[in-house]
Design an enzyme around this catalytic site. Structure first.
Site, PDB file in Angstrom:
ATOM      1  N   LYS A  45      44.755  34.477  44.494  1.00  0.00           N
ATOM      2  CA  LYS A  45      43.900  34.647  45.678  1.00  0.00           C
ATOM      3  C   LYS A  45      44.687  34.449  46.977  1.00  0.00           C
ATOM      4  O   LYS A  45      44.500  35.175  47.945  1.00  0.00           O
ATOM      5  CB  LYS A  45      42.704  33.695  45.608  1.00  0.00           C
ATOM      6  CG  LYS A  45      41.805  34.023  44.431  1.00  0.00           C
ATOM      7  CD  LYS A  45      40.500  33.297  44.472  1.00  0.00           C
ATOM      8  CE  LYS A  45      39.827  33.311  43.101  1.00  0.00           C
ATOM      9  NZ  LYS A  45      39.679  34.625  42.500  1.00  0.00           N
ATOM     10  N   GLY A 249      28.307  42.026  46.102  1.00  0.00           N
ATOM     11  CA  GLY A 249      28.850  43.088  45.247  1.00  0.00           C
ATOM     12  C   GLY A 249      28.586  44.467  45.817  1.00  0.00           C
ATOM     13  O   GLY A 249      28.794  44.711  47.010  1.00  0.00           O
ATOM     14  N   GLY A 252      26.428  44.953  49.287  1.00  0.00           N
ATOM     15  CA  GLY A 252      26.965  44.703  50.626  1.00  0.00           C
ATOM     16  C   GLY A 252      27.076  43.207  50.855  1.00  0.00           C
ATOM     17  O   GLY A 252      27.401  42.472  49.929  1.00  0.00           O
ATOM     18  N   ASP A 281      39.148  39.048  47.898  1.00  0.00           N
ATOM     19  CA  ASP A 281      40.242  38.495  48.712  1.00  0.00           C
ATOM     20  C   ASP A 281      40.546  39.421  49.895  1.00  0.00           C
ATOM     21  O   ASP A 281      40.842  38.958  51.007  1.00  0.00           O
ATOM     22  CB  ASP A 281      41.512  38.324  47.859  1.00  0.00           C
ATOM     23  CG  ASP A 281      41.244  37.508  46.603  1.00  0.00           C
ATOM     24  OD1 ASP A 281      40.369  36.620  46.652  1.00  0.00           O
ATOM     25  OD2 ASP A 281      41.897  37.759  45.574  1.00  0.00           O
ATOM     26  N   GLY A 316      44.742  46.958  40.007  1.00  0.00           N
ATOM     27  CA  GLY A 316      45.580  45.858  40.484  1.00  0.00           C
ATOM     28  C   GLY A 316      45.045  45.241  41.763  1.00  0.00           C
ATOM     29  O   GLY A 316      44.188  45.826  42.441  1.00  0.00           O
TER      30      GLY A 316
HETATM   31  O1  RIB Z   1      40.699  37.184  43.205  1.00  0.00           O
HETATM   32  C1  RIB Z   1      41.504  37.896  42.313  1.00  0.00           C
HETATM   33  C2  RIB Z   1      42.636  37.033  41.859  1.00  0.00           C
HETATM   34  O2  RIB Z   1      42.109  35.928  41.150  1.00  0.00           O
HETATM   35  C3  RIB Z   1      43.583  37.687  40.888  1.00  0.00           C
HETATM   36  O3  RIB Z   1      44.629  38.371  41.540  1.00  0.00           O
HETATM   37  C4  RIB Z   1      44.034  36.545  40.016  1.00  0.00           C
HETATM   38  O4  RIB Z   1      45.371  36.225  40.139  1.00  0.00           O
HETATM   39  C5  RIB Z   1      43.130  35.370  40.376  1.00  0.00           C
HETATM   40  O5  RIB Z   1      43.765  34.462  41.166  1.00  0.00           O
END
Ligand code: RIB
Length: 330
Positions: A45, A249, A252, A281, A316
Site C-alpha cells: 500500500k 466500490g 462511487g 491506493d 497489477g
Molecule cells: O492495496 C493493494 C496492496 O495491498 C497490494 O499491492 C498488496 O501488496 C497489499 O499490500
C-alpha cells in the site's frame, strides 16, 4: 533547517512484492483448482500510494519512508520508486530479512483476496530522532496505512510535533485495537471502504450506536453510509483539511467535510474490470495529490475516481497506476 520551495508529500509504509494468481475459482479448504495465470507485480500500500502521488501530482516532492530486504525483490521495489522520481533517501535495506510479500488471488470479476507477510515492513519502527530527521519542517500531507507496525506512533508524533501536517490515514488492513477516539481525533483525512467504515464504527462507538449504523446501511446503503460519514467527520481533527471519504466500490464514494458538507461522487463506468489491486491506493494518492495541488475537495475526489477507474482496467498495482495526463484525457 531545510528550505522547501516545493510542496511536499510523504508516505510512510509498506513495499511488497505481489505474487498474483488470476483464477475463476477460489479454492475451498483442502481443494485444488486450476488457475488461469500467474504474474509478479510490484505493490504494497505504501509503495502504491507513493507512486500514485508521484504520477498524479505536479511540482511536488514525494518521499517514501519504508524498508525492503536485501534481496532481488527489494532492489526492484526501490528501483520502482526511483523511476517514479520518489525520494528514496529514507528507504532502508534491512539485512537478514526478506522484503514484504503479498500473495494475491484475483477472480474473474477483478476482485482480489490478499495475504501479506510483513518481512522488512515489520521492522519499520522509526524513533523520535528519525521523525525529527524526516520532518525537519512542518509541511504538506503524510499518508499512512496499517502495513507497518508503528502507524499509531507516527500519528501521535506528527500531531504533537507537526500539527499542521495533514495526517491522511487509510486504516487497512483493519486493526480494531488502533481505532480509539483519541487516535481518530488526530486524523485530518480518513479514507475507508464500506467494510472498514462499519469496522471503525464498531471499534469507536457504543455497541448500540454501531448496530444502528449497521442496520441503517442494510436498509439503505447510501443513507446509512452518509449518516456514518457525517458522524465520523465530527470525530476526526477539525483544524486542517477535515475530510472523511467512504469508498463504495463500483458505485462511487461518499465524502464529508465541514467545508463541503456531505456529497456523493459516482464512479466512472468501466466495461471490463481486470484487476482491482491498487485501485484504493491510487484513489487515496489521487485525492491527496490534487488537494496538495490546490484543488477543491470535490475536484480532488472526482479526479481520484477517474484515476482509480484506469487502474482496474489493467493487471497489477504499481504497473497500472496512471499519470496525471492519462486522467486528464478521460
Ligand atoms: O492495496 C493493494 C496492496 O495491498 C497490494 O499491492 C498488496 O501488496 C497489499 O499490500
Amino acid at each position: 533547517m531545510r528550505e522547501f520551495t516545493m510542496k511536499q508529500i510523504t508516505v510512510i509504509g509498506s513495499l511488497n512484492y505481489d505474487l498474483v494468481t488470476y483464477t475463476d475459482i477460489v479454492p475451498e479448504g483442502g481443494e485444488t483448482v486450476q488457475a488461469n495465470a500467474f504474474e509478479n507485480h510490484l505493490g504494497g500500500k505504501g509503495l502504491n500510494e507513493s507512486i500514485a502521488v508521484a504520477r498524479l501530482s505536479k511540482d511536488t516532492e514525494v518521499r517514501m519512508i519504508g524498508n525492503v530486504g536485501n534481496d532481488s525483490f527489494g532492489k526492484e521495489l526501490k528501483q520502482a520508486l526511483i523511476d517514479a522520481k520518489v525520494d528514496t533517501s529514507y528507504i532502508k535495506t534491512i539485512e537478514g530479512i526478506s522484503s514484504g510479500v503479498a500473495v494475491i488471488l484475483v477472480e474473474k470479476s477483478g476482485e482480489n483476496r490478499i495475504l501479506i507477510t510483513a518481512g522488512a515492513n515489520g521492522e519499520l519502527k522509526p524513533s523520535v530522532e528519525d521523525y525529527e530527521t524526516y520532518f525537519e519542517q512542518d509541511t504538506g500531507f503524510v499518508l499512512l496505512q496499517n502495513e507497518y507496525p508503528h502507524t499509531i506512533e507516527s500519528i501521535n508524533w506528527l500531531k504533537s510535533n507537526r500539527p499542521s501536517i495533514n495526517i491522511s490515514y487509510n486504516p487497512s488492513p483493519f486493526k480494531p485495537e488502533y481505532i480509539k477516539s483519541e487516535v481518530l481525533s488526530k486524523i485530518d483525512l480518513l479514507i475507508v471502504n464500506e467494510t472498514e467504515a462499519l469496522d471503525v464504527a464498531g471499534s469507536l462507538l457504543s455497541a448500540e450506536e454501531a448496530d444502528k449504523f449497521k442496520t441503517r446501511t442494510d436498509e439503505s446503503e447510501m443513507n446509512g453510509f452518509k449518516e456514518l460519514s457525517e458522524k465520523l467527520v465530527k470525530l476526526i481533527n477539525q483544524d486542517n483539511i477535515n475530510l472523511v471519504i467512504i469508498t463504495m466500490g463500483s458505485k462511487g464514494c461518499l465524502y464529508s467535510s465541514k467545508s463541503t458538507g456531505t456529497a456523493f461522487q459516482a464512479s466512472e463506468k468501466v466495461k471490463n474490470v481486470v484487476d482491482t489491486t491498487g485501485a484504493g491506493d491510487t484513489f487515496f494518492g489521487g485525492v491527496v495529490s490534487q488537494l496538495s495541488n490546490g484543488s477543491t475537495i470535490p475536484e480532488a475526489v472526482k479526479f481520484a475516481t477517474k484515476a482509480s477507474s484506469l487502474v482496474i482496467q489493467k493487471k497489477g498495482a504499481v504497473e497500472s497506476i496512471p499519470f496525471a495526463e492519462d486522467v486528464e484525457k478521460l
